[in-house]
Design an enzyme around this catalytic site. Structure first.
Site, PDB file in Angstrom:
ATOM      1  CB  CYS A  57      11.608  53.796  15.102  1.00 38.41           C
ATOM      2  SG  CYS A  57      13.277  53.315  14.585  1.00 38.41           S
ATOM      3  CG  HIS A  60       5.798  65.868  12.444  1.00 38.88           C
ATOM      4  ND1 HIS A  60       6.962  66.527  12.132  1.00 38.88           N
ATOM      5  CD2 HIS A  60       5.664  64.893  11.517  1.00 38.88           C
ATOM      6  CE1 HIS A  60       7.498  65.968  11.049  1.00 38.88           C
ATOM      7  NE2 HIS A  60       6.735  64.970  10.666  1.00 38.88           N
ATOM      8  CG  HIS A 110       1.082  46.579  31.766  1.00 40.34           C
ATOM      9  ND1 HIS A 110       1.749  45.775  32.668  1.00 40.34           N
ATOM     10  CD2 HIS A 110      -0.239  46.272  31.882  1.00 40.34           C
ATOM     11  CE1 HIS A 110       0.874  45.006  33.287  1.00 40.34           C
ATOM     12  NE2 HIS A 110      -0.334  45.289  32.837  1.00 40.34           N
ATOM     13  CG  HIS A 123      11.320  52.568  19.643  1.00 39.59           C
ATOM     14  ND1 HIS A 123      11.358  51.457  18.815  1.00 39.59           N
ATOM     15  CD2 HIS A 123      12.331  53.380  19.236  1.00 39.59           C
ATOM     16  CE1 HIS A 123      12.333  51.604  17.944  1.00 39.59           C
ATOM     17  NE2 HIS A 123      12.944  52.752  18.179  1.00 39.59           N
ATOM     18  CG  HIS A 126      19.679  40.568  25.686  1.00 39.64           C
ATOM     19  ND1 HIS A 126      19.264  39.244  25.657  1.00 39.64           N
ATOM     20  CD2 HIS A 126      21.007  40.528  25.935  1.00 39.64           C
ATOM     21  CE1 HIS A 126      20.306  38.456  25.886  1.00 39.64           C
ATOM     22  NE2 HIS A 126      21.371  39.207  26.055  1.00 39.64           N
ATOM     23  CG  ASN A 140      15.782  49.915  16.856  1.00 34.93           C
ATOM     24  OD1 ASN A 140      14.673  49.692  16.382  1.00 34.93           O
ATOM     25  ND2 ASN A 140      16.252  51.141  17.028  1.00 34.93           N
TER      26      ASN A 140
END
Length: 418
Positions: free
Chosen positions: A126, A205, A295, A299, A328, A332
């Site tokens: 992702c 990572h 803001h 994810h 919603h 995802n």
């Protein structure tokens, strides 16, 4: 891996998110009316027609091509940019690899130039959209006055898990069809047309940590059925990666005043503890990221992920609203999800000139990536939210599957019949 702010010359000209056309792609539980705004996320045709055991290659390609062609057609039309003007093309799909590659599909369909720089990324999870942007940003250092395209989506149909291992069933509940196309440039003459300036990209990572490396893994269960396993070590790995990223991020984006406040409070806190004070312990100092960020684009990986990150950063319900509402409405959508979250902010007309936006993405490996953006001009495009933005935020986010599948979380859950 980080790039200093003074080296930046990267702008987001525009972006486009994918919303499948037609009611036949919506995942809606039987007995629920879409007029009541129940589940309206999008799934692949093979799953919706009950053929989850096997998705033909042609149909798998069609699922991805639909997302790419739709977003690119809209993006080219909106910006007036011709496909022949694109200098760099980066495509990321974590769970799909074919020959010719998806990036080659785009070169073929849009008749792009023979000297275009093309990259096709897989297995990045992702977090891939920010990895793609980081690649573009580095290429911009040697390719001046260029235009680049980043396309992000995920292959859902061929990777649907049909077994009964609990740790491998959750992705079926969370992941949905989606995608995004992002147009970037380092051409100074185009910056007045841009929506955002990329101020910083930071990648963390933890692949050298065995637990972090294995916490999200594609594998086969005991019956040989392939899927994605989400291990119990995932929350710990995500927390470690997130903290490491924040440690590097804070000094680069926060005002000196906030960094000094944190340093002084940490010094006092440490000295108080070392002297063994018997007074009521003071709360551990924390950095207030809201002093440098307007803001937060999180994810939309799941409710627990969004709430966890929000709590760690001390965010309000208003701050995490875009991510929760994206989850919603669209589910995802893997690496493209942050663009839906950003689109929500824009559709709500939250993004004003000079505002600062902080993106966070997480991915297998395990990775945490962040991107610091500056809004170049007031924004208000409705994009994929245009037909429903007035109905958000919702006071209650009802999951129509919660009651039906609550047994998945029980220790004595019955086996799944296949």
């Amino acid at each position: 891996m980080a790039t200093r702010m003074r080296d930046q010359g990267c702008y987001v000209l525009s972006y486009e998110c994918y919303k499948p056309s037609g009611e036949d792609r919506k995942v809606c539980p039987k007995g629920h009316s879409r007029l009541r705004h129940w589940e309206e996320t999008y799934g692949p045709k093979s799953i919706l027609r009950g053929a989850e055991d096997y998705t033909p290659l042609a149909e798998a390609r069609s699922e991805l091509a639909d997302a790419f062609f739709d977003t690119l057609d809209h993006l080219f039309a909106k910006t007036g940019v011709s496909p022949s003007e694109i200098d760099i093309l980066v495509v990321n799909i974590s769970m799909f690899c074919s020959a010719p590659s998806p990036s080659a599909w785009l070169v073929s369909r849009y008749k792009m130039r023979e000297d275009i720089k093309v990259f096709n990324l897989s297995g990045m999870g992702c977090s891939a959209t920010l990895i793609s942007m980081s690649l573009v940003q580095n290429l911009f250092k040697i390719h001046k006055n260029s235009l680049a395209l980043v396309l992000s989506t995920e292959s859902i149909g061929p990777n649907w898990y049909v077994g009964n291992e609990k740790s491998m069933m959750l992705p079926n509940v969370l992941f949905r069809c989606g995608g995004a196309a992002v147009l970037l440039t380092n051409n100074p003459s185009l910056k007045h047309k841009a929506k955002f300036k990329v101020k910083l990209l930071l990648r963390t990572h933890l692949g050298s940590n065995p637990e972090a490396f294995q916490c999200v893994e594609q594998k086969e269960d005991q019956m040989g059925r392939r899927g994605i396993q989400l291990n119990k070590t995932l929350p710990k790995a995500a927390t470690l990666a997130f903290i490491d990223n924040l440690k590097l991020l804070a000094p680069k984006i926060l005002p000196i005043k906030e960094l000094l406040r944190y340093s002084i409070q940490t010094f006092i806190y440490s000295n108080t503890r070392s002297r063994g004070s018997t007074s009521k312990p003071k709360p551990k100092p924390s950095v207030n990221f809201k002093t440098g960020v307007d803001h937060f684009c999180l994810h939309a990986g799941g409710t627990a992920v969004i709430n966890g990150v929000g709590q760690s950063l001390g965010l309000s319900n208003y701050d995490i609203e875009p991510a929760l509402m994206t989850l919603h409405r669209f589910g995802n959508t893997s690496s493209s999800s942050v663009w839906y979250v950003l689109g929500y902010m824009e559709a709500k007309k939250r993004l004003k000139k000079c505002d600062k936006v902080l993106m966070f993405t997480f991915g297998s490996g395990f990775k945490c990536n962040s991107c610091f953006l500056e809004v170049v001009r007031d924004l208000g495009d409705g994009n994929v939210w245009e037909d429903c933005i007035d109905t958000y935020p919702r006071d209650t986010l009802v999951n129509p599957y919660a009651e039906k599948f609550k047994w998945v979380f029980e220790d004595n859950a019955p086996p799944v019949n296949n």
